[in-house]
Design an enzyme around this catalytic site. Structure first.
Site, mmCIF file in Angstrom:
data_model
loop_
_atom_site.group_PDB
_atom_site.id
_atom_site.type_symbol
_atom_site.label_atom_id
_atom_site.label_comp_id
_atom_site.label_asym_id
_atom_site.label_seq_id
_atom_site.Cartn_x
_atom_site.Cartn_y
_atom_site.Cartn_z
ATOM 1 C CB CYS A 152 -6.953 -6.110 -5.745
ATOM 2 S SG CYS A 152 -8.101 -4.950 -6.524
ATOM 3 C CG HIS A 280 -1.218 -5.505 -6.867
ATOM 4 N ND1 HIS A 280 -2.037 -6.575 -6.584
ATOM 5 C CD2 HIS A 280 -2.046 -4.428 -6.992
ATOM 6 C CE1 HIS A 280 -3.302 -6.170 -6.540
ATOM 7 N NE2 HIS A 280 -3.327 -4.877 -6.795
ATOM 8 C CG HIS A 317 -6.688 -6.250 -11.321
ATOM 9 N ND1 HIS A 317 -6.756 -7.321 -10.454
ATOM 10 C CD2 HIS A 317 -6.463 -5.167 -10.545
ATOM 11 C CE1 HIS A 317 -6.582 -6.889 -9.211
ATOM 12 N NE2 HIS A 317 -6.396 -5.585 -9.244
#
Length: 620
Positions: A152, A280, A317
Site C-alpha cells: 500500500c 493513509h 483503497h
C-alpha cells in the site's frame, strides 16, 4: 531536498479518468463514495462484496495493464502539451504496485490447475512486472525503469525515489506513481484478515469497521527544472519501518511519525507549516488509531488547526495507486484553496486531534503532508506544495558507499541460523513462507560476521523477479476449492512481495526503509542500485540488499510458457554502508550496467547469481 516540480499528471480511478480521477467537487459539496456492492464478488461468495471499480473498456486485457495504459496515455497527452520535447530527455520510470498482473496470474493458475497448457500471452501477463509493457505500447523508452513492490505504500515510495533520481541529476524527467486492479485473490485475502467493511468505509470515524478496495493508476511527471507551468511540487521525502508486525501497525504510530519527521526535515519545513494531511486513512480500527497518534506526535499543538483528507473514503483503497492518487487530490485542494470534505458523518476517532471537514470548505493550503503505511510495517511520507517554495533547501552531499560484506549463497532456508540472530519465536520460524525464509537466511549469514548495525537506520531492499508466485498458488488453491470464506488468513500476507523485506525488519529489529523491487530479470541489480542510492542520499546509514527467488513448479511452468529463462532459486545478501571498509560501489557504474542490459529474452537467468557475478566482477 531541492523542490521537484510536477510538470504533468495522468490518472484513472473509480471517479473517472484524467482530472476527474482525483476530483474534489465544488465548495460546499460533500463527496459521494464510489464504493458499491459488486456483483462479481457477490456471485463468488464474498461476505462483504463492497468495492470501488474503475471503468474498463477492454475486457480481454489484463485490468492492471489497462489502467496503467490509460494513466500513461493521459500523462503523455499532458506532457505533449506542456513539455513537447520530453521524449528527447533522459526519462526515468519508477512505478509501484501491490499485485502487478494478479488478474492474469489467477487465470493462469486456474488453467494450470485444470491441466491446460498456458498460452505464451497469458504466461507473460502473469508476472508482477507484466503491466509495465504498457510503456512499450506507448513507445516510451525509459533511460531507467524500477518497479517498487511495497504493497500500500508503493506509489508514495516510488514518487520519493523518483525525486532522488532527479536530485542526483541522473534523470531529466521521471514518471512516478503506481497502479493496481481488483483481483478476487486479493479481495479474499483482505476479507479473511477481517479488514473489509460491509458498506462504504468510514475513515477516522469511531464506528469504522474496515476498508473497501478500489483500483486504478496515478502518475506524476517530475522534473528538477521548470520548463513552463507546473502542477505542484514535491518538497520532501522520508521512510521508516515499524519492525513490529507483518499486517498490523505499531499501535503507537512511532514508525510512521519517524517517516513524517524525515520528510519534513528533508523539505526544510516546520511541522507548524502543514495545513493539510493527506492520510493513509484505511478505516480499519488499528490503522486509523495509529495514524492519528502519528499525526498528533508530529504536528503537536498545530494539529488542532490542521485538516485531514482521507480520500479512500471516496475511491476505496487503490493499493499501489493510493499514494499517488491521494497526493494529486491533496494538491488539487491546495491549488483551489479547498479543505476537502468526507462522505461520512459520525463521532471521530478519539486519538485524532486534527480536523475533518464534512463538506468542501474554503481554506488556504500551502503545505501538504502525505502519509502511507503498508504490510510488513513499511512507512513513507511526502511533503508537497502547490506553489513554488521560497528559496531552496539543499540536500546533503552525496555519500560514498561500500559493500562491507557479502553473505553466503542460500539455496534452502536455515531456521537455526535465523534463530541465532532474530527475535522470531519457534512458531513464527516454522510458519515462514519460502521467499521470506530464504531472505532471512541470507541476511543471517551476513549478521554472523557483522551483527552490530545502526538498527534505527538500517534498511532492507529485496530484489525479486518471480516475486510470490509460489505463495500465490498456495493461497489460490484453497480459494478455488473452498471459495473466499474458506481461505486461510495466515497464508495471505505471503502473497505480498513486500513481505520478505518486512519480515526481515521485524526479525532483526531494523527500522530503516524496507521494500521489494523487480521490473524484470535484472531485479537483483535494481535492488543493489536502489540500496546504494538510499545510502548516497542519506535515507539510510546501512542497507541489506537481498536477491531472492522462491522457484518451484509454478514459476518454472509460467516462465517456460512465457519463453523466458527461469530465475535461479535461492538468496544472497550484501551489507552496504558508508564506512571505510569494503568494496567501493559507484551508482553510475551500476546504472550503466542496467542501461546497457540486453533485451529480456536474451538475459541470463535472474536471481542471486546475477548479484554475485556483478560483485565479484567489481561491477565492471
Amino acid at each position: 531536498m531541492r523542490s521537484i516540480a510536477i510538470v504533468a499528471r495522468g490518472a484513472i480511478s473509480p471517479l473517472g479518468r484524467g482530472a476527474r480521477a482525483f476530483a474534489l467537487g465544488d465548495l460546499g459539496e460533500r463527496p459521494e463514495s464510489c464504493v458499491r456492492a459488486d456483483s462479481e464478488l457477490s456471485a463468488a461468495g464474498f461476505a462483504k462484496p463492497f468495492v470501488a471499480r474503475a471503468r474498463r473498456e477492454h475486457a480481454e486485457w489484463d485490468p492492471a495493464y489497462e489502467f496503467l495504459l490509460v494513466a500513461l496515455s493521459e500523462l503523455s497527452a499532458d506532457l505533449d502539451q506542456r513539455l513537447p520535447s520530453w521524449r528527447a530527455k533522459r526519462v526515468g520510470v519508477v512505478l509501484g504496485t501491490s499485485s502487478g498482473g494478479m488478474a492474469s496470474l489467477e487465470r493462469a493458475l486456474a488453467e494450470r490447475a485444470a491441466g491446460r497448457d498456458l498460452t505464451p500471452a497469458l504466461a507473460r501477463a502473469s508476472a508482477y512486472f507484466a503491466p509495465l509493457s504498457a510503456l512499450d505500447a506507448l513507445a516510451i523508452k525509459p533511460f531507467r525503469t524500477l518497479q517498487v513492490l511495497a504493497a500500500c505504500a508503493s506509489s508514495t515510495i516510488a514518487i520519493g525515489l523518483g525525486c532522488r533520481w532527479l536530485q542526483s541529476g541522473r534523470c531529466e524527467l521521471v514518471i512516478a506513481g503506481g497502479y493496481d486492479a481488483l483481483a478476487p485473490l486479493v479481495a479474499a485475502g483482505f476479507e479473511a484478515l477481517g479488514a473489509t467493511t460491509a458498506g462504504a468505509p468510514r475513515p477516522f470515524r469511531r464506528d469504522r469497521s474496515g476498508l473497501a478496495l478500489g483500483e486504478g493508476a496515478a502518475l506524476l511527471a517530475l522534473a528538477r527544472a521548470e520548463d513552463g507551468p507546473v502542477r505542484g511540487y514535491i518538497d520532501g521525502f522520508g521512510m521508516s519501518s515499524d519492525a513490529v508486525h507483518i499486517t498490523a501497525p505499531d499501535r503507537t504510530g512511532s514508525g510512521l511519525a519517524q517517516a513524517a519527521r524525515r520528510a519534513l526535515e528533508d523539505a526544510g519545513v516546520d511541522a507548524a507549516a502543514i495545513d493539510l494531511v493527506s492520510a493513509h486513512g484505511t478505516a480499519t480500527p488499528f490503522n486509523d488509531s495509529a495514524e492519528a497518534r502519528a499525526i498528533a506526535t508530529v504536528l503537536g499543538q498545530s494539529a488542532q488547526r490542521t485538516w485531514v483528507h482521507a480520500f479512500k473514503g471516496v475511491v476505496g483503497h487503490t493499493l499501489g495507486a493510493a499514494g499517488a492518487l491521494e497526493i494529486l487530490a491533496a494538491l488539487e485542494a491546495a491549488e483551489r484553496d479547498i479543505l476537502p470534505g468526507h462522505p461520512m458523518d459520525g463521532e471521530l476517532e478519539p486519538e485524532l486531534t486534527a480536523c475533518l471537514s464534512p463538506a468542501n470548505t474554503s481554506g488556504k493550503v500551502s503545505h501538504v503532508l502525505k502519509l502511507a503505511t503498508a504490510f510488513g510495517g513499511s512507512n513513507a511520507a511526502l511533503v508537497a506544495s502547490s506553489r513554488k517554495p521560497r528559496g531552496h533547501h539543499e540536500p546533503p552531499p552525496r555519500r560514498r558507499v561500500r559493500a562491507r560484506a557479502i553473505g553466503e549463497v542460500c539455496v534452502r532456508a536455515d531456521p537455526a541460523l535465523i534463530a541465532r540472530f532474530s527475535r522470531l519465536s519457534a512458531l513464527e520460524l516454522e510458519r515462514l513462507d519460502e521467499l521470506s525464509a530464504l531472505t532471512l537466511t541470507a541476511i543471517a549469514s551476513v549478521l554472523a560476521e557483522h551483527a552490530e548495525l545502526p538498527r534505527a537506520s538500517t534498511g532492507v531492499i529485496v530484489g525479486t523477479t518471480s516475486a510470490t508466485l509460489e505463495a500465490d498458488e498456495t493461497f489460490a488453491q484453497r480459494l478455488r476449492a473452498r471459495g473466499p470464506r474458506g481461505v486461510e488468513p495466515r497464508r495471505f500476507p505471503a502473497t505480498s512481495p513486500n513481505l520478505p523485506a518486512g519480515r526481515a525488519t521485524i526479525a532483526f529489529d531494523l527500522q530503516g526503509p524496507s521494500f521489494g523491487v523487480g521490473s524484470g530479470s535484472l531485479a537483483a541489480i535494481e535492488a543493489l542500485l536502489t540500496g546504494v542510492e538510499l545510502l548516497e542520499s542519506a535515507d539510510a546509514d546501512a542497507v541489506l540488499v537481498v536477491a531472492a527467488e522462491a522457484v518451484g513448479a509454478v514459476v518454472r511452468d509460467v516462465w517456460l510458457a512465457a519463453g523466458l529463462p527461469c530465475p535461479e532459486a535461492g538468496a544472497l545478501a550484501v551489507l552496504l554502508d558508508t564506512g571505510q571498509v569494503g568494496m567501493p560501489l559507484d551508482s553510475e557504474l551500476l546504472l550503466a550496467r542496467l542501461s546497457n542490459a540486453p533485451a529480456e529474452d536474451e538475459r541470463a537467468p535472474a536471481g542471486w547469481p546475477l548479484l554475485k557475478g556483478a560483485l565479484l566482477a567489481g561491477l565492471a
